[in-house]
Design a protein around this motif. Structure first.
Motif, PDB file in Angstrom:
ATOM      1  N   ASN A 110       0.963  -1.286  -0.095  1.00 14.53           N
ATOM      2  CA  ASN A 110      -0.024   0.071  -0.089  1.00 14.53           C
ATOM      3  C   ASN A 110       0.970   1.429  -0.240  1.00 14.53           C
ATOM      4  O   ASN A 110       0.373   2.375   0.375  1.00 14.53           O
ATOM      5  CB  ASN A 110      -0.968   0.009   1.232  1.00 14.53           C
ATOM      6  N   CYS A 111       2.140   0.964  -0.319  1.00 13.49           N
ATOM      7  CA  CYS A 111       3.161   2.146  -0.380  1.00 13.49           C
ATOM      8  C   CYS A 111       3.096   3.395  -1.299  1.00 13.49           C
ATOM      9  O   CYS A 111       3.414   4.266  -1.390  1.00 13.49           O
ATOM     10  CB  CYS A 111       4.612   1.679  -0.061  1.00 13.49           C
ATOM     11  N   CYS A 112       2.546   2.839  -2.527  1.00 14.43           N
ATOM     12  CA  CYS A 112       2.448   3.854  -3.792  1.00 14.43           C
ATOM     13  C   CYS A 112       1.153   4.330  -3.808  1.00 14.43           C
ATOM     14  O   CYS A 112       0.144   3.511  -4.236  1.00 14.43           O
ATOM     15  CB  CYS A 112       2.855   3.011  -4.979  1.00 14.43           C
ATOM     16  N   PRO A 113       0.676   5.510  -3.816  1.00 21.20           N
ATOM     17  CA  PRO A 113      -0.593   6.043  -3.748  1.00 21.20           C
ATOM     18  C   PRO A 113      -1.239   6.037  -5.262  1.00 21.20           C
ATOM     19  O   PRO A 113      -2.365   5.969  -5.264  1.00 21.20           O
ATOM     20  CB  PRO A 113      -0.258   7.528  -3.446  1.00 21.20           C
ATOM     21  N   ALA A 114      -0.229   5.984  -6.161  1.00 20.74           N
ATOM     22  CA  ALA A 114      -0.868   6.001  -7.506  1.00 20.74           C
ATOM     23  C   ALA A 114      -1.239   4.542  -7.765  1.00 20.74           C
ATOM     24  O   ALA A 114      -2.408   4.413  -8.522  1.00 20.74           O
ATOM     25  CB  ALA A 114       0.335   6.329  -8.356  1.00 20.74           C
ATOM     26  N   TRP A 115      -0.765   3.662  -7.384  1.00 18.73           N
ATOM     27  CA  TRP A 115      -1.349   2.378  -7.318  1.00 18.73           C
ATOM     28  C   TRP A 115      -2.479   2.146  -6.555  1.00 18.73           C
ATOM     29  O   TRP A 115      -3.667   1.696  -7.136  1.00 18.73           O
ATOM     30  CB  TRP A 115      -0.274   1.146  -6.708  1.00 18.73           C
ATOM     31  N   PRO A 142      10.667  11.745  -3.699  1.00 20.16           N
ATOM     32  CA  PRO A 142      10.818  11.755  -5.267  1.00 20.16           C
ATOM     33  C   PRO A 142       9.498  11.660  -5.886  1.00 20.16           C
ATOM     34  O   PRO A 142       9.290  11.761  -7.045  1.00 20.16           O
ATOM     35  CB  PRO A 142      11.717  10.812  -5.468  1.00 20.16           C
ATOM     36  N   CYS A 143       8.519  11.402  -4.924  1.00 22.83           N
ATOM     37  CA  CYS A 143       6.883  10.965  -5.429  1.00 22.83           C
ATOM     38  C   CYS A 143       6.068  12.495  -5.487  1.00 22.83           C
ATOM     39  O   CYS A 143       5.615  12.828  -4.389  1.00 22.83           O
ATOM     40  CB  CYS A 143       6.327   9.826  -4.521  1.00 22.83           C
ATOM     41  N   THR A 144       5.597  12.667  -6.493  1.00 22.21           N
ATOM     42  CA  THR A 144       4.647  13.673  -6.857  1.00 22.21           C
ATOM     43  C   THR A 144       3.273  13.232  -6.301  1.00 22.21           C
ATOM     44  O   THR A 144       2.580  14.057  -5.790  1.00 22.21           O
ATOM     45  CB  THR A 144       4.483  14.077  -8.343  1.00 22.21           C
ATOM     46  N   ALA A 145       2.955  12.058  -6.470  1.00 20.85           N
ATOM     47  CA  ALA A 145       1.597  11.407  -6.136  1.00 20.85           C
ATOM     48  C   ALA A 145       1.666  11.562  -4.508  1.00 20.85           C
ATOM     49  O   ALA A 145       0.261  11.454  -4.185  1.00 20.85           O
ATOM     50  CB  ALA A 145       1.453   9.984  -6.340  1.00 20.85           C
ATOM     51  N   LYS A 146       2.435  11.476  -3.705  1.00 23.25           N
ATOM     52  CA  LYS A 146       2.346  11.951  -2.302  1.00 23.25           C
ATOM     53  C   LYS A 146       1.662  13.137  -2.069  1.00 23.25           C
ATOM     54  O   LYS A 146       0.995  13.268  -1.032  1.00 23.25           O
ATOM     55  CB  LYS A 146       3.775  11.885  -1.618  1.00 23.25           C
ATOM     56  N   LYS A 147       1.710  14.068  -2.828  1.00 21.27           N
ATOM     57  CA  LYS A 147       1.113  15.432  -2.782  1.00 21.27           C
ATOM     58  C   LYS A 147      -0.377  15.032  -2.838  1.00 21.27           C
ATOM     59  O   LYS A 147      -1.151  15.684  -2.240  1.00 21.27           O
ATOM     60  CB  LYS A 147       1.306  16.394  -3.787  1.00 21.27           C
ATOM     61  N   ALA A 178       3.559   1.853  -9.077  1.00 19.63           N
ATOM     62  CA  ALA A 178       3.185   2.362 -10.416  1.00 19.63           C
ATOM     63  C   ALA A 178       4.268   2.810 -11.415  1.00 19.63           C
ATOM     64  O   ALA A 178       4.165   2.828 -12.610  1.00 19.63           O
ATOM     65  CB  ALA A 178       2.175   3.470 -10.318  1.00 19.63           C
ATOM     66  N   CYS A 179       5.339   3.577 -11.091  1.00 12.65           N
ATOM     67  CA  CYS A 179       6.111   4.151 -11.855  1.00 12.65           C
ATOM     68  C   CYS A 179       7.049   2.980 -12.494  1.00 12.65           C
ATOM     69  O   CYS A 179       7.484   1.956 -11.460  1.00 12.65           O
ATOM     70  CB  CYS A 179       7.205   4.981 -11.223  1.00 12.65           C
ATOM     71  N   GLN A 180       7.508   2.995 -13.579  1.00 11.83           N
ATOM     72  CA  GLN A 180       8.566   2.060 -14.277  1.00 11.83           C
ATOM     73  C   GLN A 180       9.985   2.298 -13.305  1.00 11.83           C
ATOM     74  O   GLN A 180      10.478   3.463 -13.144  1.00 11.83           O
ATOM     75  CB  GLN A 180       9.033   2.522 -15.379  1.00 11.83           C
ATOM     76  N   GLY A 181      10.179   1.173 -12.681  1.00  7.24           N
ATOM     77  CA  GLY A 181      11.393   1.129 -11.922  1.00  7.24           C
ATOM     78  C   GLY A 181      11.168   1.484 -10.508  1.00  7.24           C
ATOM     79  O   GLY A 181      12.086   1.648  -9.684  1.00  7.24           O
ATOM     80  N   GLY A 182       9.901   1.827 -10.030  1.00  5.86           N
ATOM     81  CA  GLY A 182       9.463   2.187  -8.674  1.00  5.86           C
ATOM     82  C   GLY A 182       9.993   3.694  -8.502  1.00  5.86           C
ATOM     83  O   GLY A 182       9.903   4.397  -9.500  1.00  5.86           O
ATOM     84  N   CYS A 183      10.061   3.923  -7.179  1.00  5.22           N
ATOM     85  CA  CYS A 183      10.312   5.317  -7.051  1.00  5.22           C
ATOM     86  C   CYS A 183      11.452   6.111  -7.694  1.00  5.22           C
ATOM     87  O   CYS A 183      11.549   7.292  -7.446  1.00  5.22           O
ATOM     88  CB  CYS A 183      10.216   5.629  -5.280  1.00  5.22           C
ATOM     89  N   ILE A 184      12.338   5.129  -8.031  1.00  2.00           N
ATOM     90  CA  ILE A 184      13.595   5.541  -8.854  1.00  2.00           C
ATOM     91  C   ILE A 184      13.199   6.336 -10.275  1.00  2.00           C
ATOM     92  O   ILE A 184      13.634   7.252 -10.683  1.00  2.00           O
ATOM     93  CB  ILE A 184      14.448   4.341  -9.349  1.00  2.00           C
ATOM     94  N   GLY A 185      11.844   6.095 -10.608  1.00  2.00           N
ATOM     95  CA  GLY A 185      11.131   6.900 -11.740  1.00  2.00           C
ATOM     96  C   GLY A 185      10.480   7.380 -11.396  1.00  2.00           C
ATOM     97  O   GLY A 185       9.334   8.065 -12.328  1.00  2.00           O
ATOM     98  N   GLY A 186      10.302   8.235  -9.974  1.00  2.00           N
ATOM     99  CA  GLY A 186       9.244   8.933  -9.534  1.00  2.00           C
ATOM    100  C   GLY A 186       9.006  10.589 -10.246  1.00  2.00           C
ATOM    101  O   GLY A 186      10.094  11.072 -10.639  1.00  2.00           O
ATOM    102  N   GLY A 187       7.968  10.889 -10.265  1.00  2.00           N
ATOM    103  CA  GLY A 187       7.713  12.306 -11.032  1.00  2.00           C
ATOM    104  C   GLY A 187       8.355  13.346 -10.242  1.00  2.00           C
ATOM    105  O   GLY A 187       8.756  14.325 -11.183  1.00  2.00           O
TER     106      GLY A 187
HETATM  107 FE1  SF4 Z   1       4.225   4.980  -6.680  1.00  2.00          FE
HETATM  108 FE2  SF4 Z   1       6.045   6.194  -8.140  1.00  2.00          FE
HETATM  109 FE3  SF4 Z   1       5.136   7.523  -5.937  1.00  2.00          FE
HETATM  110 FE4  SF4 Z   1       6.946   5.496  -5.795  1.00  2.00          FE
HETATM  111  S1  SF4 Z   1       7.057   7.642  -7.047  1.00  2.00           S
HETATM  112  S2  SF4 Z   1       5.236   5.882  -4.677  1.00  2.00           S
HETATM  113  S3  SF4 Z   1       6.187   4.195  -7.586  1.00  2.00           S
HETATM  114  S4  SF4 Z   1       3.843   6.906  -7.666  1.00  2.00           S
END
Ligand code: SF4
Length: 418
Positions: free
Chosen positions: A124-129, A180-185, A333-342
């Motif tokens: 449940n760590c990825c808000p986009a998922w 590194p995650c925009t979706a956390k906003k 959700a991001c390709q490669g996980g948070c390493i590919g975060g927005g």
């Molecule tokens: Fe999910 Fe991408 Fe945010 Fe990591 S950076 S939590 S993979 S949306």
């Protein structure tokens, strides 16, 4: 949804979107919604106590913005930079990553041994998922772990436990998460992210107040004219500053699964796993879906990780069809996980595989050299359970560290998918 100048090639973006904004003049560009000006105001307010909590990938990604080799681990300089900006405290979100692992591993064992909830268990760590499931597949919400993300756990723990231990009025605290995650906003203003408000009976208090991305922090530091190279390394503040290597590798795909497997083994057997259990090589690497099988106290447990929404669809279809053979599935959700975060620094657009690899290598290199391998051995984690939560899945832990989900299928209007 608002109407935009260019509608033929865009997904509409609501003007109230918490994470991203549309730059109409640039036609197709979106940008994360910046919040650092609000944090600057809080720093200048003598009645506020500003606490920064930093995610692992910030330490591996911030340096290159200031000319360090990609993948340089700049934890000490990052903490020093935040103190220079005016932080009252700087804490490590990896502490809460350890807390997430403790709760999530306990929940997994509870599901397997006591058959308390649906299997498999998704992370449940990825808000986009999570939003993807809430919107398109609400029927599988019972499969998602109720254990909040590290940022979701850090907020209420600071406003209850840290505030009490430090003698701080929680109403004065302004919690800022760096990630590194925009979706956390989008995640932190969620209705249910006010557990500390309910617990302490303080109306309108949020668990976490602001989210700042790596890119946003770099912009702020540059605007302040900070000489990042000359900063003397600084340490995190104690109490919620210690973290294990397991919490650190959370930042990479497979990291959560690997970390939870280590701790589930300990909780079930009372012993730490053998060294070769820790290097779950089949789950490291770049493939979109990776899996491994482990054995805990005679029970085989099948693990999988999936990253990138197209790969996620494959696993979701298997779960919906009742054909999924895994017990625990990490989803990013991001390709490669948070390493590919927005919100990662855009020193290269798009980020090259070499840069991604340097960030991953930085986390695993640091993990290998860390004296603390296991969340349950982290003295700060032992402390928070002894003084506050008592044990994983305790009533207080469930109130502050666990969450529930919303069915958002109606957002699709006539195009509902179930
Ligand atoms: Fe999910 Fe991408 Fe945010 Fe990591 S950076 S939590 S993979 S949306």
């Amino acid at each position: 949804m608002s109407v935009h100048k260019f509608t033929d090639n865009q997904i509409p973006i609501d003007k109230d979107n918490l994470a991203i904004i549309l730059n109409e003049d640039l036609c197709i560009s979106t940008a994360e919604r910046y919040e650092y000006q609000e944090v600057k105001k809080a720093i200048l307010d003598p009645d506020k106590i500003v606490i920064f909590s930093t995610s692992p990938l910030i330490k591996a990604g911030l340096g290159e913005v200031f000319g360090f080799t990609p993948g340089s681990f700049v934890e000490g300089k990052m903490v020093a930079a935040l103190r220079t900006l005016g932080a009252d405290y700087v804490l490590d979100t990896n502490f809460a990553a350890d807390l997430t692992i403790m709760e999530e591993a306990s929940e997994l064992l509870d599901r397997i041994m006591n058959k308390t909830k649906s299997m498999p268990q998704f992370t449940n760590c990825c808000p986009a998922w999570v939003k993807f499931v809430e919107t398109f597949y609400p029927n599988i919400l019972p499969h998602i772990s109720s254990s909040k993300s590290p940022i979701g756990m850090q907020g209420p723990t600071i406003k209850t436990y840290f505030a009490k231990q430090r003698g701080i009025n929680p109403e004065q605290i302004v919690n800022v998460a760096l990630t590194p995650c925009t979706a956390k906003k989008f995640e932190i203003p969620g209705e249910e992210m006010n557990a500390s408000s309910k617990e302490l009976d303080i109306p309108d208090m949020r668990d976490m107040d602001y989210v700042i991305t790596t890119r946003e922090l770099a912009k702020w530091l540059k605007e302040e004219g900070l000489n990042f190279h000359e900063l003397k390394d600084s340490d995190y503040d104690p109490l919620m500053g210690a973290a294990s290597g397991a919490g650190l590798i959370f930042g990479n795909t497979g990291g959560i699964m690997e970390a939870a497997a280590r701790t589930a083994y300990y909780i079930a057997t009372g012993k730490n796993p053998e060294d070769d259990f820790l290097n779950l090589l089949p789950v490291r690497g770049k493939d979109g879906i990776r899996s491994a099988k482990i054995n805990i106290a005679g029970t085989p447990i099948r693990l999988a990780l999936v990253h990138g929404i197209d790969n996620v669809m494959h696993i979701v279809d298997e779960v919906v069809a009742g054909k999924c053979n895994y017990d625990f599935i990490e989803v990013m959700a991001c390709q490669g996980g948070c390493i590919g975060g927005g919100g990662e620094p855009n020193t290269e657009i798009p980020m090259s595989d070499d840069i991604r690899k340097s960030h991953i290598d930085a986390l695993y290199k640091k993990d290998n050299g860390m004296p603390l391998c296991f969340p349950h051995e982290n003295p700060d984690i032992k402390g928070v359970y002894k003084e506050h939560y008592e044990k994983p899945l305790s009533p207080l832990a469930k109130r502050l560290l666990h969450t529930s989900f919303q069915d958002r299928n109606n957002d699709l209007g006539l195009k509902q998918i179930v």
